[in-house]
Enzyme design. Structure first.
Site, PDB file in Angstrom:
ATOM      1  N   CYS A 102       7.841   3.692   5.838  1.00  0.00           N
ATOM      2  CA  CYS A 102       6.650   3.453   4.504  1.00  0.00           C
ATOM      3  C   CYS A 102       7.615   3.017   3.647  1.00  0.00           C
ATOM      4  O   CYS A 102       7.403   2.814   2.593  1.00  0.00           O
ATOM      5  CB  CYS A 102       5.888   4.994   4.224  1.00  0.00           C
TER       6      CYS A 102
ATOM      7  N   CYS B  61       0.837  -1.365   0.013  1.00  0.00           N
ATOM      8  CA  CYS B  61      -0.320  -0.069  -0.520  1.00  0.00           C
ATOM      9  C   CYS B  61       0.513   1.197  -0.365  1.00  0.00           C
ATOM     10  O   CYS B  61       1.119   1.736  -0.603  1.00  0.00           O
ATOM     11  CB  CYS B  61      -1.087   0.082   1.513  1.00  0.00           C
ATOM     12  N   CYS B  62       1.553   1.422   0.963  1.00  0.00           N
ATOM     13  CA  CYS B  62       3.204   2.174   1.173  1.00  0.00           C
ATOM     14  C   CYS B  62       3.116   2.398  -0.701  1.00  0.00           C
ATOM     15  O   CYS B  62       3.606   3.172  -0.663  1.00  0.00           O
ATOM     16  CB  CYS B  62       3.952   1.919   1.701  1.00  0.00           C
TER      17      CYS B  62
ATOM     18  N   CYS C  72      -3.060   4.761   9.522  1.00  0.00           N
ATOM     19  CA  CYS C  72      -1.864   4.140   9.855  1.00  0.00           C
ATOM     20  C   CYS C  72      -1.554   5.335  11.213  1.00  0.00           C
ATOM     21  O   CYS C  72      -0.140   4.730  11.134  1.00  0.00           O
ATOM     22  CB  CYS C  72      -0.851   4.269   8.703  1.00  0.00           C
TER      23      CYS C  72
ATOM     24  N   CYS D 283      -0.823   8.654   6.868  1.00  0.00           N
ATOM     25  CA  CYS D 283      -2.425   8.335   6.609  1.00  0.00           C
ATOM     26  C   CYS D 283      -3.556   8.250   7.966  1.00  0.00           C
ATOM     27  O   CYS D 283      -2.531   7.686   8.974  1.00  0.00           O
ATOM     28  CB  CYS D 283      -2.314   6.652   5.690  1.00  0.00           C
TER      29      CYS D 283
END
EC number: 1.8.4.10
Length: 244
Positions: free
Chosen positions: A233, A121-122, A208, A205
């Site tokens: 990340c 995702c990162c 997170c 985010c």
């Protein structure tokens, strides 16, 4: 894009040992000109760097990575900086096809399920946009400090960024403490993310990031379900450096 040999990076660190952030940024702006850029995450350290850059005769290009999952307070900070300093800030978004594929394949909150999915995702939301933002740059500036996390211990003012073709990475606040950072914000009335007043020392985010409890490490609220050595990340990952 210029690849810097490691010995030149070591020479710069020796030359600027104990120097002020202003001296580091002045050198960077005079040396690299249009091929210098600042990655502004809108955290506490980054607004300090933003303020310092605004005082240069010719500030470098500034960019911001919008992951699509940020807090409203982060966008408010961006708006406040634009209004205060009048400097343009370029925004880079993730490729929408990649986001759609990830969410459709694994779900909107798959990053909680495994380290691999979180890193994926990162990579989609941060790393690929960063690579685009750094296109054509010989050097980039960050707001990293060495005492922010275990993964950042020993941080130098100048680093060789092998992850992006061997360009120079500049960390003008590398040896600053959190107290010094706050002191600058207050003394110069720099706009900052109001989540810092709500127990968020480190902000990423929204899904997170959480507030921390008294006595917790300042990075404890980032990816809190992971162990400390994994709490990056990938934007600031270090790749082994050659000595020649």
């Amino acid at each position: 894009m210029t690849r810097f040999p490691l010995y030149e990076v070591m020479e710069l660190n020796a030359r600027f040992k104990g120097a002020s952030p202003e001296a580091v940024l002045t050198y960077a702006a005079e040396t690299f000109g249009e091929r210098l850029t600042f990655a502004c995450s809108l955290g506490l350290e980054d607004v300090v760097v933003f303020d310092l850059l605004s005082k240069l005769p010719e500030p470098p290009r500034i960019f911001f990575l919008d992951t699509g999952r940020l807090h409203q307070e982060t966008y408010d900070t961006l708006a406040a900086l634009r209004e205060r300093y009048g400097l343009p800030v370029e925004t880079y978004f993730p490729r929408h096809e990649a986001v759609e594929d990830f969410v459709n394949g694994y779900g909107p909150n798959a990053f909680y399920e495994s380290l691999e999915l979180r890193k994926s995702c990162c990579a989609i939301r941060k790393l690929e946009p960063l690579a685009r933002a750094l296109t054509g740059a010989d050097a980039w500036i960050t707001g990293l400090r060495s005492d922010q996390a275990a993964t950042r211990a020993g941080l130098e003012r100048f680093e060789l960024d092998n992850a992006h073709g061997g360009i120079l990475k500049i960390n003008p606040l590398a040896d600053w403490s959190l107290e010094q950072t706050w002191a600058h914000v207050r003394a110069h009335q720099v706009p900052y993310n109001k989540l810092h007043d709500q127990g968020f020392p480190s902000i990423g985010c929204a899904p997170c990031t959480r507030a921390i409890a008294p006595g917790e490490d300042i990075r404890a609220g980032r990816w809190w379900w992971e162990s400390p050595e994994h709490k990056e990340c990938g934007l600031h990952v270090k790749i082994a450096q050659e000595t020649r």
